[in-house]
Design an enzyme around this catalytic site. Structure first.
Site, PDB file in Angstrom:
ATOM      1  N   ASP A   1      -2.962  40.653 -35.484  1.00 17.49           N
ATOM      2  CA  ASP A   1      -3.290  41.417 -34.277  1.00 17.49           C
ATOM      3  C   ASP A   1      -4.293  42.526 -34.595  1.00 17.49           C
ATOM      4  O   ASP A   1      -3.982  43.716 -34.472  1.00 17.49           O
ATOM      5  CB  ASP A   1      -1.961  41.995 -33.742  1.00 17.49           C
ATOM      6  CG  ASP A   1      -2.135  42.735 -32.436  1.00 17.49           C
ATOM      7  OD1 ASP A   1      -3.158  42.541 -31.749  1.00 17.49           O
ATOM      8  OD2 ASP A   1      -1.233  43.528 -32.101  1.00 17.49           O
TER       9      ASP A   1
ATOM     10  N   HIS B   1       3.702  41.108 -26.331  1.00 11.20           N
ATOM     11  CA  HIS B   1       5.076  41.448 -26.707  1.00 11.20           C
ATOM     12  C   HIS B   1       6.108  40.618 -25.943  1.00 11.20           C
ATOM     13  O   HIS B   1       7.183  40.336 -26.472  1.00 11.20           O
ATOM     14  CB  HIS B   1       5.310  42.947 -26.501  1.00 11.20           C
ATOM     15  CG  HIS B   1       4.450  43.793 -27.385  1.00 11.20           C
ATOM     16  ND1 HIS B   1       4.015  45.050 -27.041  1.00 11.20           N
ATOM     17  CD2 HIS B   1       3.910  43.542 -28.621  1.00 11.20           C
ATOM     18  CE1 HIS B   1       3.263  45.542 -28.025  1.00 11.20           C
ATOM     19  NE2 HIS B   1       3.185  44.650 -28.979  1.00 11.20           N
TER      20      HIS B   1
ATOM     21  N   GLU C   1       0.441  47.893 -42.302  1.00 12.79           N
ATOM     22  CA  GLU C   1      -0.460  48.737 -41.506  1.00 12.79           C
ATOM     23  C   GLU C   1      -1.395  49.470 -42.466  1.00 12.79           C
ATOM     24  O   GLU C   1      -0.946  50.160 -43.367  1.00 12.79           O
ATOM     25  CB  GLU C   1       0.369  49.729 -40.670  1.00 12.79           C
ATOM     26  CG  GLU C   1      -0.413  50.822 -39.996  1.00 12.79           C
ATOM     27  CD  GLU C   1      -1.563  50.331 -39.112  1.00 12.79           C
ATOM     28  OE1 GLU C   1      -1.340  49.443 -38.284  1.00 12.79           O
ATOM     29  OE2 GLU C   1      -2.688  50.832 -39.290  1.00 12.79           O
TER      30      GLU C   1
ATOM     31  N   SER D   1       4.895  46.055 -31.630  1.00 17.68           N
ATOM     32  CA  SER D   1       5.393  44.785 -32.176  1.00 17.68           C
ATOM     33  C   SER D   1       6.450  44.961 -33.275  1.00 17.68           C
ATOM     34  O   SER D   1       7.413  44.175 -33.311  1.00 17.68           O
ATOM     35  CB  SER D   1       4.232  43.913 -32.664  1.00 17.68           C
ATOM     36  OG  SER D   1       3.407  44.603 -33.577  1.00 17.68           O
TER      37      SER D   1
ATOM     38  N   HIS E   1      -0.742  43.477 -38.747  1.00 18.00           N
ATOM     39  CA  HIS E   1      -1.417  44.675 -38.198  1.00 18.00           C
ATOM     40  C   HIS E   1      -0.373  45.362 -37.320  1.00 18.00           C
ATOM     41  O   HIS E   1      -0.381  45.210 -36.096  1.00 18.00           O
ATOM     42  CB  HIS E   1      -2.618  44.305 -37.332  1.00 18.00           C
ATOM     43  CG  HIS E   1      -3.644  43.433 -37.994  1.00 18.00           C
ATOM     44  ND1 HIS E   1      -3.477  42.084 -38.130  1.00 18.00           N
ATOM     45  CD2 HIS E   1      -4.854  43.733 -38.530  1.00 18.00           C
ATOM     46  CE1 HIS E   1      -4.553  41.580 -38.732  1.00 18.00           C
ATOM     47  NE2 HIS E   1      -5.389  42.549 -38.985  1.00 18.00           N
TER      48      HIS E   1
HETATM   49  C1  LIG Z   1      -3.924  46.215 -32.157  1.00 19.69           C
HETATM   50  S1  LIG Z   1      -3.232  47.317 -33.284  1.00 19.69           S
HETATM   51  C2  LIG Z   1      -1.664  46.650 -33.644  1.00 19.69           C
HETATM   52  C3  LIG Z   1      -0.671  46.681 -32.546  1.00 19.69           C
HETATM   53  C4  LIG Z   1       0.666  46.133 -32.891  1.00 19.69           C
HETATM   54  N1  LIG Z   1       0.593  44.860 -33.584  1.00 19.69           N
HETATM   55  C5  LIG Z   1       1.483  45.954 -31.635  1.00 19.69           C
HETATM   56  O1  LIG Z   1       1.416  44.882 -31.028  1.00 19.69           O
HETATM   57  O2  LIG Z   1       2.202  46.881 -31.252  1.00 19.69           O
HETATM   58  C6  LIG Z   1      -4.077  46.948 -34.777  1.00 19.69           C
HETATM   59  C7  LIG Z   1      -3.582  47.746 -35.972  1.00 19.69           C
HETATM   60  O3  LIG Z   1      -4.158  47.194 -37.148  1.00 19.69           O
HETATM   61  C8  LIG Z   1      -4.492  48.237 -38.052  1.00 19.69           C
HETATM   62  N2  LIG Z   1      -5.553  47.689 -38.911  1.00 19.69           N
HETATM   63  C9  LIG Z   1      -6.886  47.708 -38.707  1.00 19.69           C
HETATM   64  N3  LIG Z   1      -7.521  47.010 -39.660  1.00 19.69           N
HETATM   65  C10 LIG Z   1      -6.569  46.516 -40.479  1.00 19.69           C
HETATM   66  C11 LIG Z   1      -6.598  45.693 -41.630  1.00 19.69           C
HETATM   67  N4  LIG Z   1      -7.752  45.235 -42.133  1.00 19.69           N
HETATM   68  N5  LIG Z   1      -5.425  45.360 -42.227  1.00 19.69           N
HETATM   69  C12 LIG Z   1      -4.248  45.828 -41.703  1.00 19.69           C
HETATM   70  N6  LIG Z   1      -4.156  46.626 -40.606  1.00 19.69           N
HETATM   71  C13 LIG Z   1      -5.304  46.959 -40.005  1.00 19.69           C
HETATM   72  C14 LIG Z   1      -4.911  49.371 -37.147  1.00 19.69           C
HETATM   73  O4  LIG Z   1      -4.758  50.614 -37.805  1.00 19.69           O
HETATM   74  C15 LIG Z   1      -3.969  49.214 -35.966  1.00 19.69           C
HETATM   75  O5  LIG Z   1      -2.824  50.001 -36.105  1.00 19.69           O
END
Ligand SMILES: C[S@@+](CC[C@H](N)C(=O)[O-])C[C@H]1O[C@@H](n2cnc3c(N)ncnc32)[C@H](O)[C@@H]1O
Length: 287
Positions: A172, A18, A126, A108, A41
């Site tokens: 991510d 971040h 998401e 993010s 993500h």
């Molecule tokens: C590491 S977290 C994201 C954190 C966020 N980007 C941040 O930095 O605050 C990963 C997220 O991706 C979502 N996710 C998992 N598989 C996914 C997919 N195939 N496509 C989109 N989102 C997905 C999860 O539910 C989770 O909320």
């Protein structure tokens, strides 16, 4: 889908990700022309550090907790030049806490929403049904934001190239599925093919399983120009030793991010360390 970012929000990996994201967006905002952020993500907008999930792991204490004093006020980095570079992230953290003691942490999407301007646009994607609902509710009143629920690769493909022809894409994934790294790289490659001038950031964990080395190597050989890696190990990597560090593969870092990261990253490594720390900021590919 078992992964919920609420258990990990504000940990050392989030601070690196971040802080760099916030600073990259500052550079995007230097030109008046609008840009688009695609957060593939997204997770949630804001996390409670005193919530049940955060309380179960207390991971935030080794991350944002290292930058807060006992009264919940944000602390400076020792290196004054690095501290200036951390300021955009610090302001986003302070803002979600109304300037008071730090009890909440911006994910993010919130970092993007805080740093972006009236003319900019954001797509927060998401896949988790409950997190998608929460995220949709959080940004329902922000006309700049569209929240979608797609596979990340589908969302990136659907939104690139952005109409603005300026943009930043964050990839991510949780790395909970065995092919998450492969998918993340495929998403990066496909995104780059559609929008080669865009800025891309791909986050990865460093544990003892060799995934990070394989991913960075494969990314470097994937035919993309201007690719940088920024990585912090808060402690030495051990087999089955959990998250020792994390990194970002950044394609097309906006000037002067590549010159600033060698100042910011070591100062963060020093502050976040939980053992002998290490860091690197290196170009993986040239022009
Ligand atoms: C590491 S977290 C994201 C954190 C966020 N980007 C941040 O930095 O605050 C990963 C997220 O991706 C979502 N996710 C998992 N598989 C996914 C997919 N195939 N496509 C989109 N989102 C997905 C999860 O539910 C989770 O909320």
């Amino acid at each position: 889908m078992n992964y919920r970012h609420a258990y990990h929000a504000g940990n050392h990996a989030d601070v690196l990700k971040h802080a760099v994201l916030a600073h990259a967006l500052v550079h995007m905002g230097r030109k008046d022309k609008a840009y688009c952020v695609v957060d593939a993500h997204a997770g949630l907008g804001v996390y409670d550090l005193d919530g049940v999930e955060a309380g179960k792991t207390l991971e935030w204490q080794g991350g944002v907790g290292r930058l807060i004093d006992g009264a919940g006020k944000m602390l400076a980095l020792e290196d004054a030049a690095a501290d200036v570079l951390l300021e955009p992230w610090r302001q986003a953290v302070a803002a979600v806490n109304g300037g008071g003691a730090i009890m909440r942490y911006p994910g993010s999407p919130e970092v993007a929403a805080r740093l972006s301007r009236a003319q900019d646009r954001m797509v927060f994607n998401e896949l988790h049904p409950a997190d998608f609902e929460t995220l949709s509710a959080q940004y329902a009143g922000d006309g700049r934001v569209r929240v979608t629920r797609e596979e990340a690769g589908v969302a990136v493909k659907a939104n690139l190239p952005p109409a603005e022809r300026r943009g930043l894409v964050l990839i991510d994934p949780p790395y909970e599925r065995v092919d998450d790294a492969e998918r993340a790289l495929a998403t990066l490659k496909q995104g780059y093919k559609r929008f080669a001038t865009g800025c891309f950031m791909l986050w990865y964990p460093v544990t003892g399983d060799g995934l990070s080395d394989r991913l960075v190597e494969a990314a470097a050989e994937a035919g993309m120009a201007r690719m940088l890696v920024a990585e912090i190990l808060v402690r030495p990597v051990t087999i089955n030793g959990g998250l020792a560090g994390s990194g970002l593969i950044i394609v097309n870092p906006l000037w002067p991010l590549a010159e600033e990261l060698p100042v910011l990253v070591p100062a963060l490594a020093e502050r976040l360390k939980a053992g002998d720390p290490a860091w690197r900021v290196e170009w993986l590919t040239g022009e």
